[in-house]
Design an enzyme around this catalytic site. Sequence first.
Site, PDB file in Angstrom:
ATOM      1  CG  HIS A   1      -1.881   1.180   1.368  1.00  0.00           C
ATOM      2  ND1 HIS A   1      -3.049   1.344   1.345  1.00  0.00           N
ATOM      3  CD2 HIS A   1      -1.449   2.354   1.948  1.00  0.00           C
ATOM      4  CE1 HIS A   1      -3.398   2.593   1.770  1.00  0.00           C
ATOM      5  NE2 HIS A   1      -2.639   3.253   1.835  1.00  0.00           N
ATOM      6  CD  GLU A   2       1.717   3.442   3.791  1.00  0.00           C
ATOM      7  OE1 GLU A   2       1.958   4.542   3.152  1.00  0.00           O
ATOM      8  OE2 GLU A   2       0.881   3.234   4.582  1.00  0.00           O
TER       9      GLU A   2
ATOM     10  CG  HIS B   1       0.272   6.084  -0.675  1.00  0.00           C
ATOM     11  ND1 HIS B   1      -0.788   6.528  -1.295  1.00  0.00           N
ATOM     12  CD2 HIS B   1       0.198   5.670   0.717  1.00  0.00           C
ATOM     13  CE1 HIS B   1      -1.874   6.274  -0.188  1.00  0.00           C
ATOM     14  NE2 HIS B   1      -1.391   5.690   0.721  1.00  0.00           N
TER      15      HIS B   1
ATOM     16  CD  GLU C   1      -4.686   6.566   1.922  1.00  0.00           C
ATOM     17  OE1 GLU C   1      -4.293   5.342   2.035  1.00  0.00           O
ATOM     18  OE2 GLU C   1      -3.679   7.514   1.966  1.00  0.00           O
TER      19      GLU C   1
ATOM     20  CG  ASP D   1      -6.767   0.413   1.007  1.00  0.00           C
ATOM     21  OD1 ASP D   1      -5.848   0.396   1.409  1.00  0.00           O
ATOM     22  OD2 ASP D   1      -7.778   0.892   1.240  1.00  0.00           O
TER      23      ASP D   1
ATOM     24  CG  HIS E   1      -7.474   6.220   5.153  1.00  0.00           C
ATOM     25  ND1 HIS E   1      -6.875   7.374   5.701  1.00  0.00           N
ATOM     26  CD2 HIS E   1      -6.428   5.461   4.774  1.00  0.00           C
ATOM     27  CE1 HIS E   1      -5.418   7.315   5.552  1.00  0.00           C
ATOM     28  NE2 HIS E   1      -5.235   6.146   4.906  1.00  0.00           N
TER      29      HIS E   1
ATOM     30  NE  ARG F   1      -8.099   1.194   4.111  1.00  0.00           N
ATOM     31  CZ  ARG F   1      -7.307   1.974   4.380  1.00  0.00           C
ATOM     32  NH1 ARG F   1      -6.980   2.281   5.678  1.00  0.00           N
ATOM     33  NH2 ARG F   1      -5.806   1.742   4.150  1.00  0.00           N
TER      34      ARG F   1
END
Length: 257
Positions: free
Chosen positions: A92-93, A96, A154, A158, A219, A225
């Site tokens: 996920h990070e 970004h 976000e 995800d 988020h 999510r």
Amino acid sequence: MDQVSNELSFKEDTHFENVLKMLQFHARTNHNQLSVPVNRTAWVTSPAVVNAYYSRSKNMIVFPAGILQPPFYHPAFPRSLNYGGIGVVIGHEITHGFDDRGRQFDKNGNLQQWWKAEDVSKFYQRASCMLDQYGEYKVDEVGLKINPVNTLGENIADNAGIKISYQAYKTWRETHDEEVTVPYVNLTHDQLFFLNFGQIWCEVNSPEAMLTKLRSGQHSPNRFRVIGTLSNSEEFSEAFNCPVGSRMNPEKKCRVW
């Protein structure tokens, strides 16, 4: 060090003054940073925080020690659970750096568009699917729908994070045997992977907190999510044999990366 100790000397019976000292100390510290080079390794959170983040201005991902605990990670867990937990967070990070905001910062963290116009156009063509998908999710408790624009980055992270982590898990399985099991749980390791992804986002919100999240949060509510991401995952549908056309296995799936 002595100067810091003097500035932050507290007393048990002066709580208000103690708070003012902390605020003044942080204000002075931040002001002093204006005249020195940027510390690109400095964290903006403490090691004990259960969180992770990507810094666009530093092109850096941070995983504080606090997140390395259940349900995200435990050395005694089956790898399927760890990949479905901390593995997804890592993916996920990383993503970004390639979302609607990360694309605007170059490898050094400077505000500079590094995609071609054609890339941006194709990115938003794919992302529009997620705008439509998440914009239809409604939180019945407060009678509001998710803001798909605020949450786009976000949601993309995800969806890509779970795909990256699942591929990494399958690659690991090619050369390793999954020896650790979960007692009394009759699930395959592929199913455990997706189960833990759902588990890490369990939450309870007051109506007021949910309203704040919907109006200004980046988020989606954690329930969506999970639902949004897994309904776009072909691997999830295969693992749980979801019928084509069902809520968790729609014929049309969104994918950016």
